[in-house]
Design a protein around this motif. Sequence first.
Motif, short mmCIF file in Angstrom:
data_model
loop_
_atom_site.label_atom_id
_atom_site.label_comp_id
_atom_site.label_asym_id
_atom_site.label_seq_id
_atom_site.Cartn_x
_atom_site.Cartn_y
_atom_site.Cartn_z
N UNK A 54 0.79 -1.17 0.11
CA UNK A 54 0.00 0.07 -0.02
C UNK A 54 0.76 1.24 0.10
N UNK A 55 0.64 2.06 -1.07
CA UNK A 55 1.59 3.31 -1.01
C UNK A 55 1.30 4.30 -0.05
N UNK A 56 0.06 4.12 0.80
CA UNK A 56 -0.44 4.99 1.70
C UNK A 56 -1.26 4.21 2.81
N UNK A 57 -2.45 4.34 3.20
CA UNK A 57 -3.14 3.62 3.86
C UNK A 57 -3.45 2.23 3.60
N UNK A 58 -3.22 1.29 4.42
CA UNK A 58 -3.59 -0.11 4.02
C UNK A 58 -5.27 -0.16 3.76
N UNK A 59 -5.97 0.61 4.45
CA UNK A 59 -7.56 0.37 4.30
C UNK A 59 -7.75 1.14 2.86
N UNK A 60 -7.22 2.18 2.58
CA UNK A 60 -7.51 2.71 1.26
C UNK A 60 -6.99 1.74 0.05
N UNK A 61 -5.96 1.02 0.35
CA UNK A 61 -5.58 0.26 -0.88
C UNK A 61 -6.62 -1.07 -0.70
N UNK A 62 -7.14 -1.47 0.38
CA UNK A 62 -7.98 -2.61 0.24
C UNK A 62 -9.31 -2.22 -0.20
N UNK A 63 -9.66 -0.81 -0.10
CA UNK A 63 -11.02 -0.49 -0.79
C UNK A 63 -10.61 -0.35 -2.30
N UNK A 64 -9.31 0.13 -2.58
CA UNK A 64 -9.42 0.26 -4.07
C UNK A 64 -9.25 -1.18 -4.60
N UNK A 65 -8.55 -2.21 -4.06
CA UNK A 65 -8.76 -3.37 -4.59
C UNK A 65 -10.26 -3.99 -4.84
N UNK A 80 -15.18 -2.08 11.23
CA UNK A 80 -16.54 -1.74 11.11
C UNK A 80 -16.68 -0.71 9.92
N UNK A 81 -15.65 0.06 10.20
CA UNK A 81 -15.66 1.29 8.84
C UNK A 81 -15.11 0.69 7.39
N UNK A 82 -14.13 -0.17 7.84
CA UNK A 82 -13.53 -0.73 6.45
C UNK A 82 -14.58 -1.86 5.82
N UNK A 83 -15.40 -2.43 6.86
CA UNK A 83 -16.36 -3.01 6.33
C UNK A 83 -17.32 -2.44 5.51
N UNK A 84 -17.71 -1.36 5.91
CA UNK A 84 -18.75 -0.34 5.36
C UNK A 84 -18.02 0.30 3.99
N UNK A 85 -16.93 0.66 4.08
CA UNK A 85 -16.23 0.98 2.75
C UNK A 85 -16.28 -0.06 1.67
N UNK A 86 -15.90 -1.20 2.06
CA UNK A 86 -15.66 -2.25 1.33
C UNK A 86 -17.03 -2.92 0.48
N UNK A 87 -18.19 -2.65 1.43
CA UNK A 87 -19.49 -3.04 0.73
C UNK A 87 -19.95 -2.02 -0.09
N UNK A 88 -19.60 -0.95 0.10
CA UNK A 88 -19.97 0.42 -0.84
C UNK A 88 -19.16 0.34 -2.16
N UNK A 89 -18.03 -0.36 -1.91
CA UNK A 89 -17.14 -0.70 -3.39
C UNK A 89 -17.40 -1.76 -3.81
N UNK A 90 -18.65 -2.54 -3.51
CA UNK A 90 -19.04 -3.68 -4.32
C UNK A 90 -18.54 -5.05 -3.80
N UNK A 91 -17.65 -5.04 -2.64
CA UNK A 91 -17.14 -6.33 -2.38
C UNK A 91 -18.38 -6.82 -1.29
#
Length: 103
Positions: A54-65, A80-91
């Motif tokens: 991850x070039x920056x935040x690991x969470x940001x990279x996970x959401x990008x992936x 929980x916040x990462x889960x929410x962001x990933x669901x919004x991203x389609x995962x």
Amino acid sequence: GPQPARAAGLVPVTVLLVLEGAARQAVPRIAERARATNGATNGHGSGEVEVVSAPGSGDDEIVRQAKRLAGHCIVVTADRELRRRCVAAGARVAGPSWLYGLL
């Protein structure tokens, strides 16, 4: 003929291991070990491990992936916040206990 994984009812997967911060120093070593493991056949067609730095935040990279693989990935996290962001991203998301249950 059918691949061993299909015959056993298993589906091969690719695991993306995202490393951030100081852990990024281990990327070459972990990537080399993953390449060696990926090259070994265990008769189960279990898939592969890819290491992502991850070039920056690991969470940001996970959401990008998750966005890149939308509809074709499961993000395993207790955050929980990462889960929410990933669901919004389609995962799809799952908790660590789900993964431990598979192991």
